[in-house]
Scaffold this active site. Structure first.
Site, PDB file in Angstrom:
ATOM      1  N   SER A 216      46.452 -10.712  -3.609  1.00 11.37           N
ATOM      2  CA  SER A 216      46.766 -10.863  -2.194  1.00 11.37           C
ATOM      3  C   SER A 216      47.407  -9.594  -1.650  1.00 11.37           C
ATOM      4  CB  SER A 216      47.728 -12.045  -1.984  1.00 11.37           C
ATOM      5  OG  SER A 216      48.157 -12.117  -0.643  1.00 11.37           O
ATOM      6  N   SER A 217      47.124  -9.334  -0.388  1.00 17.74           N
ATOM      7  CA  SER A 217      47.766  -8.198   0.268  1.00 17.74           C
ATOM      8  C   SER A 217      49.093  -8.594   0.885  1.00 17.74           C
ATOM      9  CB  SER A 217      46.833  -7.658   1.368  1.00 17.74           C
ATOM     10  OG  SER A 217      46.582  -8.679   2.333  1.00 17.74           O
TER      11      SER A 217
ATOM     12  N   THR B 257       0.826  -1.213   0.000  1.00 15.03           N
ATOM     13  CA  THR B 257       0.000   0.000   0.000  1.00 15.03           C
ATOM     14  C   THR B 257       0.857   1.259   0.000  1.00 15.03           C
ATOM     15  OG1 THR B 257      -1.852  -1.097   1.106  1.00 15.03           O
ATOM     16  CG2 THR B 257      -1.735   1.302   1.305  1.00 15.03           C
TER      17      THR B 257
ATOM     18  N   GLU C 186      34.685 -16.381  -9.001  1.00 13.61           N
ATOM     19  CA  GLU C 186      34.302 -16.360  -7.588  1.00 13.61           C
ATOM     20  C   GLU C 186      33.057 -15.499  -7.363  1.00 13.61           C
ATOM     21  OE1 GLU C 186      38.790 -16.875  -5.649  1.00 13.61           O
ATOM     22  OE2 GLU C 186      37.819 -14.916  -5.683  1.00 13.61           O
TER      23      GLU C 186
ATOM     24  N   THR D 295      36.094 -37.116 -14.533  1.00 15.81           N
ATOM     25  CA  THR D 295      34.894 -37.467 -13.775  1.00 15.81           C
ATOM     26  C   THR D 295      35.336 -37.827 -12.375  1.00 15.81           C
ATOM     27  OG1 THR D 295      35.039 -39.785 -14.467  1.00 15.81           O
ATOM     28  CG2 THR D 295      33.700 -38.324 -15.837  1.00 15.81           C
ATOM     29  N   HIS D 296      34.525 -37.466 -11.374  1.00 17.17           N
ATOM     30  CA  HIS D 296      34.887 -37.677  -9.963  1.00 17.17           C
ATOM     31  C   HIS D 296      36.182 -36.947  -9.596  1.00 17.17           C
ATOM     32  CE1 HIS D 296      31.937 -41.023  -9.785  1.00 17.17           C
ATOM     33  NE2 HIS D 296      32.347 -41.250 -11.018  1.00 17.17           N
TER      34      HIS D 296
ATOM     35  N   SER E 157      -6.891  -0.834  -6.811  1.00 18.97           N
ATOM     36  CA  SER E 157      -6.533  -1.136  -5.431  1.00 18.97           C
ATOM     37  C   SER E 157      -5.045  -1.462  -5.426  1.00 18.97           C
ATOM     38  CB  SER E 157      -7.336  -2.343  -4.927  1.00 18.97           C
ATOM     39  OG  SER E 157      -6.765  -2.894  -3.754  1.00 18.97           O
ATOM     40  N   THR E 158      -4.421  -1.318  -4.273  1.00 14.17           N
ATOM     41  CA  THR E 158      -3.050  -1.825  -4.140  1.00 14.17           C
ATOM     42  C   THR E 158      -2.970  -3.276  -4.606  1.00 14.17           C
ATOM     43  OG1 THR E 158      -2.467  -0.348  -2.312  1.00 14.17           O
ATOM     44  CG2 THR E 158      -1.279  -2.451  -2.434  1.00 14.17           C
ATOM     45  N   ASN E 159      -4.080  -4.005  -4.411  1.00 16.99           N
ATOM     46  CA  ASN E 159      -4.070  -5.442  -4.637  1.00 16.99           C
ATOM     47  C   ASN E 159      -4.118  -5.851  -6.102  1.00 16.99           C
ATOM     48  OD1 ASN E 159      -4.162  -5.296  -1.904  1.00 16.99           O
ATOM     49  ND2 ASN E 159      -6.267  -6.026  -1.704  1.00 16.99           N
TER      50      ASN E 159
ATOM     51  N   LYS F 196      50.493 -12.931  -6.774  1.00 18.78           N
ATOM     52  CA  LYS F 196      49.335 -13.827  -6.776  1.00 18.78           C
ATOM     53  C   LYS F 196      48.151 -13.159  -7.482  1.00 18.78           C
ATOM     54  CE  LYS F 196      46.962 -16.997  -3.610  1.00 18.78           C
ATOM     55  NZ  LYS F 196      45.557 -16.733  -3.867  1.00 18.78           N
TER      56      LYS F 196
END
Length: 473
Positions: free
Chosen positions: A314-315, A97, A327, A183-184, A136-138, A320
């Site tokens: 990396s810091s 609403t 990611e 596979t696996h 209506s809002t609905n 790296k």
């Protein structure tokens, strides 16, 4: 300042604001997410209001002067103006609403300005009597959610189409790069990197087709249902006209639901589109996992491909570089999955003639569509288009693997192949070297059997072996 009032009392409002008393109450009541309405949703709300004003003018119920001013105000919002006046929180009580009234008040006050009147002169242009006429809002909020979702789906489909094309282009580029299939997480048999990238393209295309199919259901709206689906205060002609006006404004084939009570009670279509987005996110996340593994290393991992270096990784560790784009895809997938759960719970939580949980459905659905679109474009432009195959490394791994023994089964049998595989694993000697030393196959035959086409395409092995056998007689 101006004084506005509702049945709860009076509130003083700065005169430079286009929203009014009910929006101000919502600001005080719902400081929840810190996020205001999505830009596409604001546009969708304005589209609904413009369509309603046009339809009400066509029935003769809306005074033409007021209706035209409302249409002009709504068109400005559709064009991107006054979005800063939509200030209510995305998650709120009241089934939306406050979203609806925020829109009604902004459009009423802007229409008053267009007519040369002062803001707040609601006797002339009322947020409830005019902007919300026959509504209506609905029915406004469910319809606006659907229109917004359709608009966002177009952006997502465009992004996914671009990604699919990028995968196909890389499939072409890598069609001659033979690598080990797995596979696996264990060595299996060789495959080309091109085949893998073509498969990624198919997964993206399949997700696109699912989304396109589901979005068609969202073209059915409940405008004219008003409060509970009975159409109270809406003329039958209005219900027909408003669907036509929505179609004209959106360029989509918007139609009125056959059963407005059902369309007002139930929100299962939103669970359906959310679930489809989740499936797309799962497919993308699996692809991101593959990319991260193939790019692992570079010295001590698979290092079969190189992802574009986007930033230092990396810091503390110099040199790296991390697979930051894949990611990010993974994390977006996690968020979309979480959004889908929230939407599922909200869809289930409806009671009787209305599901009051639509604000949280809209919030999560729009979030899923936005971040999916953004991450698909990011994956395409900042990762896939710049991926490079490490051909030497792929050849090295294929040469060192015993997985190629599978291609020898039709020629020397399973038992003999198993013995050779065991010897290769225990001694570290290449498979080819062991086979030649035992005189099991000639170098010419072995070259044919272990060729990339032999090991990666069905139906070629027998023909090539017979041809090689004829040459070697």
């Amino acid at each position: 300042m101006r004084i506005e009032k509702d049945f709860l009392g009076e509130i003083e409002i700065p005169d430079n604001l286009y929203y009014g008393v009910q929006t101000t109450r919502a600001l005080h009541n719902f400081a929840i997410t810190g996020h205001t309405l999505n830009e596409d949703f604001i546009v969708a709300l304005a589209i609904v209001k413009v369509a309603a004003a046009r339809a009400n003018m066509r029935t003769g119920r809306m005074p033409a002067k007021v209706g035209k001013a409302l249409v002009a105000a709504g068109e400005e919002i559709i064009a991107g103006k006054w979005h800063d006046q939509f200030v209510v929180d995305c998650i709120q009580g009241g089934a939306g609403t406050s979203m609806n009234m925020n829109t009604n008040e902004v459009m009423a006050n802007r229409a008053l300005e267009i007519m040369g009147e002062q803001k707040g002169n609601y006797a002339l242009v009322s947020p409830n009597n005019h902007v919300n006429m026959a509504q209506s809002t609905n029915d406004v909020i469910p319809t606006a959610i659907r229109i917004c979702t359709i608009r966002k789906a177009k952006k997502l489909i465009d992004a996914m189409n671009g990604l699919a094309h990028a995968f196909v282009a890389k499939g072409d580029e890598f069609s001659g790069v033979l690598k080990m299939g797995r596979t696996h997480l264990q060595d299996a048999v060789p495959i080309t990197m091109g085949q893998e990238f073509y498969a990624y393209a198919e997964a993206v295309k399949r997700s696109m087709r699912r989304i396109q199919a589901i979005v068609k259901n969202l073209h059915i709206v409940n405008m004219g249902a008003t409060a509970v689906g009975t159409g109270l205060n809406a003329e039958p002609e209005y219900i027909q006209f408003v669907a036509q006006e929505l179609s004209d404004l959106t360029g989509e084939a918007i139609i009125s639901a056959n059963n407005l009570v059902d369309a007002t009670q139930n929100t299962d279509e939103l669970a359906e589109i959310s679930g489809t987005l989740k499936v797309a996110a799962l497919a993308l996340s699996k692809i991101a996992n593959d990319l991260r593994l193939m790019a692992s290393g570079p010295r001590c991992g698979l290092n079969e491909l190189a992802l574009p270096a986007m930033q230092p990784g990396s810091s503390i560790m110099p040199g790296k570089v991390n697979p930051v784009i894949p990611e990010t895809v993974n994390q977006v997938a996690f968020q979309v999955i979480g959004n889908d759960l929230a939407i599922s719970l909200a869809v289930e939580a409806g009671q009787f003639e209305l599901n009051v949980m639509e604000p949280v459905m809209a919030y999560n659905l729009f979030n899923s569509m936005t971040i999916l679109t953004n991450v698909v474009n990011t994956l395409n432009h900042k990762c896939i288009q710049g991926v490079k195959a490490n051909v030497e490394r792929c050849n090295e791994l294929v040469g060192a693997s015993v997985g190629v023994m599978t291609a020898l089964l039709p020629h020397i049998g399973y038992e003999q192949s198993s013995l050779i595989a065991k010897e290769a694993l225990s001694t570290g000697r290449p498979v080819k070297e062991i086979i030649l030393s035992k005189g099991l196959l000639s170098a010419e035959k072995l070259e044919v059997i272990l060729s990339p086409s032999e090991m990666t395409k069905p139906g070629i092995a027998g023909k090539q072996f017979l041809a090689a056998a004829e040459v070697c007689k």
